[in-house]
Each structure stands twice: as C-alpha cells, then as structure tokens.
Design an enzyme around this catalytic site. Structure first.
Site, short mmCIF file in Angstrom:
data_model
loop_
_atom_site.label_atom_id
_atom_site.label_comp_id
_atom_site.label_asym_id
_atom_site.label_seq_id
_atom_site.Cartn_x
_atom_site.Cartn_y
_atom_site.Cartn_z
N VAL A 1 1.17 2.81 -5.20
CA VAL A 1 0.92 3.95 -6.09
C VAL A 1 2.22 4.71 -6.30
CG1 VAL A 1 -0.33 6.13 -6.36
CG2 VAL A 1 -1.49 4.15 -5.37
N MET B 1 0.81 -1.21 0.00
CA MET B 1 0.00 0.00 0.00
C MET B 1 0.84 1.26 0.00
SD MET B 1 -2.92 0.09 2.71
CE MET B 1 -2.67 -1.66 2.37
N PRO B 2 2.11 1.13 -0.38
CA PRO B 2 2.97 2.33 -0.30
C PRO B 2 2.57 3.38 -1.33
CG PRO B 2 4.29 0.32 -0.49
CD PRO B 2 2.87 -0.04 -0.80
N TYR B 3 3.03 4.60 -1.06
CA TYR B 3 2.90 5.69 -2.03
C TYR B 3 4.30 6.23 -2.27
CZ TYR B 3 2.04 10.31 -3.97
OH TYR B 3 2.06 11.42 -4.77
#
Lengths: 75, 75, 75, 75, 75, 75
Positions: free
Chosen positions: A41, A1-3
C-alpha cells in the site's frame, strides 16, 4: 505487505507522476525484499507550502533564502 | 491515551459514518486494553484516489483491473 | 484497502489482545464503510513510557500527578 | 535531521502562527538535543473537525458536551 | 525535501537491503519529481509480526491461512 | 488536542531530554495556538541509524561523507 507513506510539498505533481511513484516504490520493495506487490500500500500526502518547514522556516521562505545566498556567492 | 490514525480513500464517508468509526475504535480500545476513552485521540485521513496505491497501481486503475479479471473468470 | 495505525504505550499488551484489536478494527471498517478486510492493513505501535507525553509530561509522571490529585480530592 | 509531524484541527491557524510552530519546534530540538536546524523537517497536518475524535466523539460534539457540563457545574 | 516512511514486517532485512531501499526511493523522487536528494529523508519502520495485521489477522496467522488454502486448491 | 510525533535517530537521548521535548512542544502549542496542554499528546520515535536515510544514504554513511568533505575543504 509493506506500507509506504510519501510526503511531498503540494506543487503540481501530476496523476502520471504519482502513478510512477507508486509503481516505482512497489517495484523497489519487490526487488530488494521480495515483498508482494499485491498487498503493498502506498499513500502520497501532498502538504501545502505553509505547512512544510525546513531549516526552521516555511519552505517558500527557506527557498528564497537559499536562492539569495547562492546569488550572493557568485563573483 | 491511545492515538489511532485511520486512513481511507476519499469517497464520500459521511459525518455519521466517521462518528461511528471514532466511537467504535475508542470503544474497542476500552474493551480490549481498558484504555481511557477521555484521552483516546482518533484521526481519520481521507486520501484522494490518485494518491492511494495498491498492487503497484493507483487505486482506481487497480479496481478496474480487478473488475475485468473477475469478469474474465466467469464462464 | 484502509490503513490503520494504533499507537499505545508499551505495557504488556498480549498477542491475543493485539489480535483482538486487529480483528476488531478490520471488522469495524467492514461494517461501517464496507471496506474489504483482505486489503485492510493494521499496524500497532507500542511506545515506551518515556517517549509518550500527555499534559506536557511523560506519561508516568502524568499518571502520578493524576493519582495524587484524585487522592487529595477524596474527603 | 529530525522529522516532526504536528497535527491540529483545521480552525484558522494563520501562516504566521504556522511559521512560529516551525521555528519553535526546530529551535527546541537544537537546544535540547543539538539537532541541526538545516535538516530538521516539520509537517503540519490540519485535520477537519469531523475527522478528529476525542473521548469517543467527533471533536465538535466533544466540545459541546464539555461546555454543557462545565455550565451545569456552576452553582 | 520529501519525507518517506517505509513500514515492513521485522524479518531480517539487512543493513545492505535497507541502504538499497533508501537509495532507491531517494533516486525515484529525484527522477520523477526532481526532488533534491540532499534533503530527502527516509525512515524505515520494522514492525513485529504480532503488531502487523492484514485480512483481520496477525500476519503470521494470515500467512498460515494463505498457505493452507493454496495447498487445498492443488489437485 | 494536538498530536505531535517527533522522530529522531536513536543515539542516547535521556529521559530528561525527552521530558524537555514533551514540555517544550506542548507549551509551544499553548502559546501559539492556545491549545489545551491537558489533551496534547506527544510521541517520540527513536529510529535506528540503519533505518534513517538522508541524501540517499543511511545516516552514518551520510555523516561520514559530510565529515570527509568538510575536512577536504579546509586549506
């Protein structure tokens, strides 16, 4: 779920190179931290030369100084 | 006094829709945290398709994969 | 697929209030731009008072000035 | 080694003014915190009017309201 | 001269893993775009669970829902 | 109405130094671009050493290399 936000100067990175950055950093996060690629993302921001500063100067001025310095150092 | 940065793909959001986002998120912060709308700043960043990655792919490639997968799943 | 960064001063927002912000801004993007909640990422950054400036002052100093000014204006 | 991101509305800042911002903030960090200018990076982001919100309104609407209010207050 | 901001949930990434991320993304930019590692800056932001939203929910609630759904789907 | 994000390593900047940064950058924007200090927002982010990368290394490793190199260069 990193950005991930990658900021580079706008100087002609191609769609293929950007795709490589996106694939590369997503894979890096999967390998190192087991992050799920499906929700990773990536945003690439391309910044105009006059809007990027380094060493107290707009980047093109900075590069000009670096180049003239390295020339001056040659015997 | 909050600062909100909304990042979306650049695909035709109208000035009216952007005004709705600005009004909506400013009101949300007022309702939930009693934040003063007068000093709430909102920045909307529109990011080109080739600069937005998800699932390890540029977003248009990602959407193409999703579409073909959902078609393949139909009986 | 939007990414939203909400920045507020750190002053006791509860997990419930944060959940309301996350739900609220995700729903706003769905309603206004038909964005898919499943891939909408929200990051809330809580910033210490001494690290938040407004009006040229750290925020607590700013608030003190505002308060004393509004008192001074009362008849 | 600091990183500074300056966000302003896009309304005609010249390359000379941007160079002044870059030089000024780099020098500020050197004076106050003894940060090395050589590795201080500055990014200036210019944001379109319709993408900048303040007081719950896009910035041009906000300015119009401010102007009409200040006119109304004059005797 | 790129700047990279990697945002992950705070859940125990070790200094070694962070060093791998820093080395990996710096090398990626060198390989793909010939960017100079000497001026590539990487910032890793670790975000508390309650401050990270996905799918309209704080991330721990989101994961709980995902887990219960995948269990329910098993025969 | 500008928004400024200053990112530095967390290594003991005092509240007084932070107030100087806030005052200094707000004044810079007023002088150079006639920006209104009343709505200029500044956020200072302090980043732990292990989360800051430069030259492909966490910053403390990077500094150690720089120091040993400059020693090695001395006659």
């Amino acid at each position: 779920m990193p950005y991930v936000n990658i900021r580079i100067t706008r100087e002609g990175a191609t769609p293929e190179q950007k795709a490589e950055l996106i694939a590369g950093v997503t894979d890096l996060l999967r390998r190192v931290l087991d992050k799920n690629p499906a929700t990773t993302v990536v945003n690439i921001d391309e910044v105009d030369f006059e809007n990027w500063g380094i060493g107290g100067l707009p980047v093109l001025d900075y590069r000009a100084v670096q180049t003239s310095q390295s020339k001056a150092q040659k015997p």
